[in-house]
Design an enzyme around this catalytic site. Sequence first.
Site, mmCIF file in Angstrom:
data_model
loop_
_atom_site.group_PDB
_atom_site.id
_atom_site.type_symbol
_atom_site.label_atom_id
_atom_site.label_comp_id
_atom_site.label_asym_id
_atom_site.label_seq_id
_atom_site.Cartn_x
_atom_site.Cartn_y
_atom_site.Cartn_z
ATOM 1 N N ARG A 37 0.828 -1.209 0.000
ATOM 2 C CA ARG A 37 0.000 0.000 0.000
ATOM 3 C C ARG A 37 0.868 1.266 0.000
ATOM 4 O O ARG A 37 0.419 2.313 -0.461
ATOM 5 C CB ARG A 37 -0.936 0.006 1.222
ATOM 6 C CG ARG A 37 -2.174 -0.834 0.987
ATOM 7 C CD ARG A 37 -3.088 -0.810 2.189
ATOM 8 N NE ARG A 37 -4.423 -1.270 1.828
ATOM 9 C CZ ARG A 37 -5.360 -1.576 2.712
ATOM 10 N NH1 ARG A 37 -5.110 -1.483 4.002
ATOM 11 N NH2 ARG A 37 -6.549 -1.976 2.315
ATOM 12 N N LYS A 202 -13.358 -9.337 8.418
ATOM 13 C CA LYS A 202 -14.326 -8.237 8.618
ATOM 14 C C LYS A 202 -15.706 -8.695 8.152
ATOM 15 O O LYS A 202 -16.281 -8.174 7.185
ATOM 16 C CB LYS A 202 -13.866 -6.990 7.854
ATOM 17 C CG LYS A 202 -12.580 -6.378 8.401
ATOM 18 C CD LYS A 202 -12.154 -5.149 7.629
ATOM 19 C CE LYS A 202 -10.844 -4.582 8.160
ATOM 20 N NZ LYS A 202 -10.275 -3.543 7.288
ATOM 21 N N GLY A 360 -6.286 -5.156 1.767
ATOM 22 C CA GLY A 360 -4.970 -4.976 2.355
ATOM 23 C C GLY A 360 -4.311 -6.308 2.650
ATOM 24 O O GLY A 360 -3.184 -6.574 2.213
ATOM 25 N N GLY A 384 -12.737 -3.822 1.491
ATOM 26 C CA GLY A 384 -14.087 -3.294 1.693
ATOM 27 C C GLY A 384 -14.425 -2.259 0.628
ATOM 28 O O GLY A 384 -15.555 -2.213 0.119
HETATM 29 N N1 LIG Z 1 -11.050 -18.367 9.931
HETATM 30 C C1 LIG Z 1 -10.539 -17.200 10.303
HETATM 31 N N2 LIG Z 1 -10.636 -16.766 11.575
HETATM 32 C C2 LIG Z 1 -10.112 -15.593 11.960
HETATM 33 N N3 LIG Z 1 -9.468 -14.747 11.124
HETATM 34 C C3 LIG Z 1 -9.336 -15.121 9.848
HETATM 35 C C4 LIG Z 1 -9.864 -16.344 9.374
HETATM 36 N N4 LIG Z 1 -9.571 -16.440 8.059
HETATM 37 C C5 LIG Z 1 -8.902 -15.329 7.726
HETATM 38 N N5 LIG Z 1 -8.742 -14.531 8.796
HETATM 39 C C6 LIG Z 1 -8.008 -13.244 8.878
HETATM 40 O O1 LIG Z 1 -8.616 -12.293 8.038
HETATM 41 C C7 LIG Z 1 -7.716 -11.198 7.947
HETATM 42 C C8 LIG Z 1 -7.994 -10.381 6.705
HETATM 43 O O2 LIG Z 1 -9.373 -10.044 6.643
HETATM 44 P P1 LIG Z 1 -9.925 -8.695 6.018
HETATM 45 O O3 LIG Z 1 -11.393 -8.841 5.956
HETATM 46 O O4 LIG Z 1 -9.339 -7.527 6.755
HETATM 47 O O5 LIG Z 1 -9.336 -8.741 4.520
HETATM 48 P P2 LIG Z 1 -8.551 -7.664 3.664
HETATM 49 O O6 LIG Z 1 -8.044 -8.329 2.466
HETATM 50 O O7 LIG Z 1 -7.491 -7.002 4.526
HETATM 51 O O8 LIG Z 1 -9.622 -6.587 3.312
HETATM 52 P P3 LIG Z 1 -9.699 -5.035 3.774
HETATM 53 O O9 LIG Z 1 -8.750 -4.319 2.882
HETATM 54 O O10 LIG Z 1 -11.138 -4.688 3.606
HETATM 55 O O11 LIG Z 1 -9.261 -4.975 5.222
HETATM 56 C C9 LIG Z 1 -6.332 -11.820 7.981
HETATM 57 O O12 LIG Z 1 -5.552 -11.165 8.931
HETATM 58 C C10 LIG Z 1 -6.585 -13.298 8.364
HETATM 59 O O13 LIG Z 1 -5.731 -13.787 9.375
HETATM 60 O O1 LIG Z 2 -7.778 -2.149 5.341
HETATM 61 C C1 LIG Z 2 -8.751 -1.541 4.870
HETATM 62 O O2 LIG Z 2 -9.720 -2.115 4.339
HETATM 63 C C2 LIG Z 2 -8.729 -0.022 4.862
HETATM 64 O O3 LIG Z 2 -7.486 0.479 5.273
HETATM 65 C C3 LIG Z 2 -9.857 0.528 5.711
HETATM 66 O O4 LIG Z 2 -9.684 0.147 7.051
HETATM 67 P P1 LIG Z 2 -10.973 0.038 8.015
HETATM 68 O O5 LIG Z 2 -11.751 -1.167 7.557
HETATM 69 O O6 LIG Z 2 -10.411 -0.084 9.386
HETATM 70 O O7 LIG Z 2 -11.769 1.312 7.807
#
Ligand SMILES: Nc1ncnc2c1ncn2[C@@H]1O[C@H](COP(=O)(O)OP(=O)(O)OP(=O)(O)O)[C@@H](O)[C@H]1O
Ligand SMILES: O=C(O)[C@H](O)COP(=O)(O)O
Length: 403
Positions: A37, A202, A360, A384
């Site tokens: 990022r 999330k 991310g 998201g």
């Molecule tokens: N079964 C699970 N239980 C708990 N955590 C999990 C599980 N599977 C995946 N994860 C965790 O989900 C996290 C990432 O989720 P997240 O929804 O933040 O995705 P993202 O790609 O970072 O999207 P965003 O940019 O919206 O944050 C990772 O740190 C991973 O360890």
């Molecule tokens: O990791 C993400 O999806 C962005 O940086 C936004 O973070 P947030 O879900 O904590 O608003």
Amino acid sequence: MKTIDELLAEGVTGKRVFVRADLNVPLSGTTITDDGRIRAVQPTVEKLAAAGARVVVASHLGRPKGAPDPAFSLAPAAARLGELLGTGVAFATDTVGESARATVAALTDGKVAVIENLRFNAGETSKDDAERGAFADQLAELADVYVGDGFGAVHRKHASVFDLPARLPHAAGDLIATEVGVLKKLTDDVQRPYAVVLGGAKVSDKLGVIDHLLERADRILIGGGMAYTFLKAQGHEVGSSLLQEDQIPVVLEYLRRAEEKGVEFVLPVDVVVAPAFPDLKTKAPAHPATVAADAMPAGQMGLDNGPETNKLYASKLADAATVFWNGPMGVFEHPDFAEGTRAVAQALVDSSGFSVVGGGDSAAAVRILGFDENAFGHISTGGGASLEYLEGKTLPGLAALED
Ligand SMILES: Nc1ncnc2c1ncn2[C@@H]1O[C@H](COP(=O)(O)OP(=O)(O)OP(=O)(O)O)[C@@H](O)[C@H]1O
Ligand SMILES: O=C(O)[C@H](O)COP(=O)(O)O
């Protein structure tokens, strides 16, 4: 939206340009485990600095509670940006206080400063317009021009994303322009079969996208922390896995609609469980076991897709013409729970379809697991944010840049 090149054509020399970036990078202590990022916003910062602007870079990191918290300091990200630029950056130890004002005042043409985590201030994320506005007023004092380039945060109606651009002349950075260009292809003219893979942690933020995807996608594959609400809704034991219990009626409705509409809805058939969430710092052995998805022992936590699921998901992705993937399939940060994520990444590499990996951690995961970024159609910095874009929602951080 005004582009950065149009802004440069108007002249930015000597102007203080506030760049709202998304430097929300994964950290292990103070070590950045993936700097994607930061690299993604680098071209915009470089262009502005080369044109003689005094660049003020701002971002959130993590979810601190509206007050300073050293665990969420932007200092490591600022240092990395300085290294990438090759010039170093000044760092303000607060966001709108004395340090920020002095650091910005000391900037000379072509130099870059990073201010501390925007979310150390309650006004940044406040739901109260006046409180957010008051914080945006303070931020506006630090700059003459606003550039929005934090694509990962454009779905947040936060002071620095939504309220600040209304107070300053504004433009969109190159990252936002690229991201929107690619995602537009998935909304305007998607090639079929169109498969979407959803996982991550999330869950409450992201379940809602399924409502829209049921009208658009041909296949929806669920993994990661999202899977367990579905498995529970089907009446299975999910032990201590991530669960959004209040969403069970909603996900049951999704399953019903998928059947009615002929959308293939695919859930894990086996999962990798462990007695507790693993230690991501020491990576100590976590005692994993593979069990059928309908036979999870009570007291165990589901942390990855199992090998049968990995094969199944690879087969569902092999002939997809378009794939959008957000959210790791497991806790990939620990080697015992990385296979599900690796398997989906490999399936996208092997398929000839167009793949977009968003988020991310999802983007970080493919790089940390050793995949070549160029093997994917596009790696988006927004998870998201890209999901809400695909939903057709108005994104506050994009709407604020239009006029
Ligand atoms: N079964 C699970 N239980 C708990 N955590 C999990 C599980 N599977 C995946 N994860 C965790 O989900 C996290 C990432 O989720 P997240 O929804 O933040 O995705 P993202 O790609 O970072 O999207 P965003 O940019 O919206 O944050 C990772 O740190 C991973 O360890
Ligand atoms: O990791 C993400 O999806 C962005 O940086 C936004 O973070 P947030 O879900 O904590 O608003």
